[in-house]
Design an enzyme around this catalytic site. Structure first.
Site, PDB file in Angstrom:
ATOM      1  N   CYS A   1       0.983  -1.251  -0.007  1.00 51.63           N
ATOM      2  CA  CYS A   1      -0.171  -0.085  -0.079  1.00 51.63           C
ATOM      3  C   CYS A   1       0.903   1.210   0.114  1.00 51.63           C
ATOM      4  O   CYS A   1       1.826   1.021  -0.093  1.00 51.63           O
ATOM      5  CB  CYS A   1      -0.949  -0.093   1.139  1.00 51.63           C
ATOM      6  SG  CYS A   1       0.034  -0.334   2.792  1.00 51.63           S
ATOM      7  N   ASN A   2       0.177   2.474   0.275  1.00 50.39           N
ATOM      8  CA  ASN A   2       0.936   3.656   0.251  1.00 50.39           C
ATOM      9  C   ASN A   2       2.074   3.773   1.382  1.00 50.39           C
ATOM     10  O   ASN A   2       3.163   3.917   1.338  1.00 50.39           O
ATOM     11  CB  ASN A   2       0.252   4.872   0.154  1.00 50.39           C
ATOM     12  CG  ASN A   2      -0.199   5.229  -1.017  1.00 50.39           C
ATOM     13  OD1 ASN A   2       0.655   5.081  -2.286  1.00 50.39           O
ATOM     14  ND2 ASN A   2      -1.386   5.658  -1.410  1.00 50.39           N
TER      15      ASN A   2
END
Length: 103
Positions: A10-11
């Site tokens: 994910c980020n």
């Protein structure tokens, strides 16, 4: 007991913490153990060892090619189904991981 080792990408590794718990609960319901870890995209290279599958959050799907190059086709990589991610459907995400590993 069957075990699956999943790396979620994910980020920043934050939004997936709830999803991790949902995946683990879904695995328990199937009599499995799910070892699930979330890492930001930049940490993938040092965190793929021992993983069965890498799943990208929809928000980083544009990194799919880069992640595939990093894992060098040694393990399956895919983007998590957007509706499953949005609803934090651990059962559906776990099934996606199992299907990818089974191919």
């Amino acid at each position: 007991m069957e075990k699956i080792n999943i790396l979620l990408v994910c980020n920043a590794g934050m939004s997936t913490s709830l999803l991790i718990e949902k995946i683990k609960q879904a695995a328990e319901g199937k009599g499995m153990v799910a070892d699930v870890d979330a890492r930001p995209v930049d940490d993938i290279a040092s965190n793929v060892e021992g993983r069965n599958v890498v799943l990208l959050g929809p928000q980083v799907r544009f990194k799919l090619r880069q992640v595939k190059e990093i894992v060098e086709d040694k393990i399956p990589v895919d983007v998590i189904d957007m509706s499953a991610y949005g609803t934090m459907n651990g059962e559906k995400v776990l099934q996606q991981a199992i299907t990818l590993v089974s191919k």
